[in-house]
Design a protein around this motif. Structure first.
Motif, PDB file in Angstrom:
ATOM      1  N   SER A 230      38.306  43.709  45.579  1.00  0.00           N
ATOM      2  CA  SER A 230      39.351  42.842  45.030  1.00  0.00           C
ATOM      3  C   SER A 230      38.846  42.040  43.836  1.00  0.00           C
ATOM      4  N   LEU A 231      37.674  41.424  43.972  1.00  0.00           N
ATOM      5  CA  LEU A 231      37.138  40.620  42.877  1.00  0.00           C
ATOM      6  C   LEU A 231      36.738  41.484  41.685  1.00  0.00           C
ATOM      7  N   THR A 232      36.190  42.663  41.966  1.00  0.00           N
ATOM      8  CA  THR A 232      35.812  43.563  40.879  1.00  0.00           C
ATOM      9  C   THR A 232      37.040  43.977  40.074  1.00  0.00           C
ATOM     10  N   ALA A 233      38.127  44.303  40.767  1.00  0.00           N
ATOM     11  CA  ALA A 233      39.369  44.682  40.082  1.00  0.00           C
ATOM     12  C   ALA A 233      39.928  43.498  39.296  1.00  0.00           C
ATOM     13  N   TYR A 234      39.872  42.308  39.884  1.00  0.00           N
ATOM     14  CA  TYR A 234      40.400  41.120  39.208  1.00  0.00           C
ATOM     15  C   TYR A 234      39.634  40.828  37.919  1.00  0.00           C
ATOM     16  N   LEU A 235      38.314  40.825  38.000  1.00  0.00           N
ATOM     17  CA  LEU A 235      37.515  40.534  36.811  1.00  0.00           C
ATOM     18  C   LEU A 235      37.684  41.616  35.749  1.00  0.00           C
ATOM     19  N   THR A 236      37.766  42.871  36.184  1.00  0.00           N
ATOM     20  CA  THR A 236      37.946  43.960  35.225  1.00  0.00           C
ATOM     21  C   THR A 236      39.270  43.832  34.495  1.00  0.00           C
ATOM     22  N   ALA A 237      40.314  43.465  35.230  1.00  0.00           N
ATOM     23  CA  ALA A 237      41.652  43.407  34.627  1.00  0.00           C
ATOM     24  C   ALA A 237      41.861  42.155  33.798  1.00  0.00           C
ATOM     25  N   PHE A 238      41.435  40.995  34.299  1.00  0.00           N
ATOM     26  CA  PHE A 238      41.829  39.738  33.667  1.00  0.00           C
ATOM     27  C   PHE A 238      40.716  39.065  32.875  1.00  0.00           C
ATOM     28  N   THR A 239      39.465  39.227  33.304  1.00  0.00           N
ATOM     29  CA  THR A 239      38.364  38.639  32.542  1.00  0.00           C
ATOM     30  C   THR A 239      37.946  39.565  31.400  1.00  0.00           C
ATOM     31  N   TYR A 240      37.759  40.855  31.747  1.00  0.00           N
ATOM     32  CA  TYR A 240      37.370  41.830  30.724  1.00  0.00           C
ATOM     33  C   TYR A 240      38.582  42.477  30.048  1.00  0.00           C
ATOM     34  N   GLN A 241      39.795  42.175  30.550  1.00  0.00           N
ATOM     35  CA  GLN A 241      41.060  42.628  29.967  1.00  0.00           C
ATOM     36  C   GLN A 241      41.182  44.152  29.898  1.00  0.00           C
ATOM     37  N   ARG A 242      40.570  44.821  30.861  1.00  0.00           N
ATOM     38  CA  ARG A 242      40.646  46.289  30.931  1.00  0.00           C
ATOM     39  C   ARG A 242      41.540  46.651  32.121  1.00  0.00           C
ATOM     40  N   LEU A 243      42.821  46.525  31.909  1.00  0.00           N
ATOM     41  CA  LEU A 243      43.793  46.676  32.983  1.00  0.00           C
ATOM     42  C   LEU A 243      43.717  48.046  33.635  1.00  0.00           C
ATOM     43  N   ALA A 244      43.706  49.102  32.829  1.00  0.00           N
ATOM     44  CA  ALA A 244      43.712  50.462  33.368  1.00  0.00           C
ATOM     45  C   ALA A 244      42.449  50.757  34.176  1.00  0.00           C
ATOM     46  N   ARG A 245      41.308  50.175  33.753  1.00  0.00           N
ATOM     47  CA  ARG A 245      40.050  50.416  34.474  1.00  0.00           C
ATOM     48  C   ARG A 245      40.064  49.761  35.851  1.00  0.00           C
ATOM     49  N   ALA A 246      40.913  48.739  36.036  1.00  0.00           N
ATOM     50  CA  ALA A 246      40.977  48.057  37.330  1.00  0.00           C
ATOM     51  C   ALA A 246      41.848  48.789  38.335  1.00  0.00           C
ATOM     52  N   MET A 247      42.793  49.598  37.866  1.00  0.00           N
ATOM     53  CA  MET A 247      43.739  50.251  38.769  1.00  0.00           C
ATOM     54  C   MET A 247      43.082  51.181  39.794  1.00  0.00           C
ATOM     55  N   PRO A 248      42.093  52.013  39.411  1.00  0.00           N
ATOM     56  CA  PRO A 248      41.450  52.857  40.431  1.00  0.00           C
ATOM     57  C   PRO A 248      40.823  52.056  41.578  1.00  0.00           C
ATOM     58  N   TYR A 249      40.258  50.886  41.265  1.00  0.00           N
ATOM     59  CA  TYR A 249      39.679  50.044  42.313  1.00  0.00           C
ATOM     60  C   TYR A 249      40.753  49.619  43.319  1.00  0.00           C
ATOM     61  N   LEU A 250      41.902  49.200  42.803  1.00  0.00           N
ATOM     62  CA  LEU A 250      42.980  48.746  43.684  1.00  0.00           C
ATOM     63  C   LEU A 250      43.551  49.893  44.501  1.00  0.00           C
ATOM     64  N   LEU A 251      43.642  51.070  43.904  1.00  0.00           N
ATOM     65  CA  LEU A 251      44.179  52.224  44.633  1.00  0.00           C
ATOM     66  C   LEU A 251      43.211  52.694  45.713  1.00  0.00           C
ATOM     67  N   ILE A 252      41.919  52.619  45.433  1.00  0.00           N
ATOM     68  CA  ILE A 252      40.921  52.943  46.467  1.00  0.00           C
ATOM     69  C   ILE A 252      40.999  51.928  47.603  1.00  0.00           C
ATOM     70  N   LEU A 253      41.176  50.662  47.249  1.00  0.00           N
ATOM     71  CA  LEU A 253      41.312  49.623  48.275  1.00  0.00           C
ATOM     72  C   LEU A 253      42.550  49.884  49.123  1.00  0.00           C
ATOM     73  N   TRP A 254      43.662  50.260  48.483  1.00  0.00           N
ATOM     74  CA  TRP A 254      44.874  50.600  49.237  1.00  0.00           C
ATOM     75  C   TRP A 254      44.589  51.746  50.203  1.00  0.00           C
ATOM     76  N   LEU A 255      43.852  52.754  49.756  1.00  0.00           N
ATOM     77  CA  LEU A 255      43.548  53.901  50.609  1.00  0.00           C
ATOM     78  C   LEU A 255      42.705  53.476  51.811  1.00  0.00           C
ATOM     79  N   VAL A 256      41.697  52.646  51.580  1.00  0.00           N
ATOM     80  CA  VAL A 256      40.829  52.174  52.669  1.00  0.00           C
ATOM     81  C   VAL A 256      41.639  51.386  53.698  1.00  0.00           C
ATOM     82  N   VAL A 257      42.490  50.477  53.218  1.00  0.00           N
ATOM     83  CA  VAL A 257      43.311  49.661  54.115  1.00  0.00           C
ATOM     84  C   VAL A 257      44.289  50.543  54.880  1.00  0.00           C
TER      85      VAL A 257
END
Length: 278
Positions: A230-257
């Motif tokens: 969650s934090l890795t996706a957040y920092l990638t999307a909002f701190t580093y402003q790389r929105l698309a790079r954060a999406m795979p992290y969130l989708l993997i998290l969705w799969l795990v959950v």
């Protein structure tokens, strides 16, 4: 239907964005399809596997400790009297506190200069315990705060299960001279398993997605010690402003959950049928 649309539209958009170069640094008319680039970068990045490890470690430690503490407290409060009524209200207090506020409270209490916990540890010769300031104790600290906030939730579920158990099997076991351990192992625990698995379901799903407590405590530090998915996706999307790079992290998290929840629900249904004698 409206709720379903509200869930599916962001989910589908996340999948589509994961195959693009979407970034807050670029205007939308310059977003373009990049194929599997974001996914390949994620699975070849050592930080991804560290994030998965932290996510699973946190979920296992937090859920396990809350389950053990919640069950223990529930069994202590199972008898109805004026003292247990008071204690139930007291144990409910942490549930009324927002996680971020709980972190602020505990940061003050754990402070090495003015913290009441530090003063208590000083009585036993332990000084300047590092808590969240050290990579060795950071996970313990955030799990400790999580357990303080969420153990009452597990306690309530297990206590409701204990109070709903039929009395006749226990009376028969008592007449037959069964001991406390035998009664717990063969009667109480099997009939409580459906409630226990419901508690595990809710707490594991929340712990896998945990963001607030970790972010408010250390923002993923020290270093990257507590950088979960969650934090890795957040920092990638909002701190580093790389929105698309954060999406795979969130989708993997969705799969795990999703996989974890499906497994726990199947177990819960199985034990619910067994407890009902089906």
């Amino acid at each position: 239907m409206i709720v379903l649309i509200g869930i599916m539209v962001p989910f589908i958009v996340a999948i589509l964005l994961s195959f693009t170069n979407a970034s807050y640094r670029l205007p939308m008319d310059r977003w373009k399809f990049t194929g599997l680039g974001n996914w390949i970068e994620m699975i070849t990045n050592p930080e991804f596997y560290h994030a998965v490890f932290v996510t699973l470690s946190y979920a296992i430690c937090a859920t396990g400790s809350e389950l053990l503490l919640g069950m223990g407290i529930a069994f202590l409060l199972r008898k109805e009297n004026r003292y247990t009524h008071i204690l139930k209200v007291v144990f409910m207090f942490p549930l009324m506190v927002a996680p971020a506020i709980a972190v602020l409270i505990w940061q003050l209490m754990l402070s090495n200069s003015v913290g009441i916990v530090e003063k208590f540890l000083n009585l036993f010769g332990l000084f300047n315990f590092p808590w969240a300031a050290s990579p060795k104790t950071a996970l313990f600290t955030v799990v400790f705060i999580d357990a303080w906030v969420n153990t009452p939730f597990v306690m309530l579920l297990v206590l409701a299960g204990i109070q709903s158990l039929p009395k006749s099997p226990f009376e028969a076991a008592q007449v037959d001279g069964a001991g406390a351990w035998f009664t717990f192992r063969t009667l109480t625990l099997p009939m409580l398993k459906p409630f226990i698995y419901i508690a595990i379901l809710f707490r594991s799903m929340a712990a896998l997605q945990e963001f607030g407590i970790i972010f408010a405590t250390t923002k993923g530090g020290p270093g990257n010690t507590l950088m979960n998915i969650s934090l890795t996706a957040y920092l990638t999307a909002f701190t580093y402003q790389r929105l698309a790079r954060a999406m795979p992290y969130l989708l993997i998290l969705w799969l795990v959950v999703n996989v974890t929840a499906k497994f726990i629900v199947e177990k819960q249904r199985k034990y619910a049928k067994e407890a009902a004698g089906l």
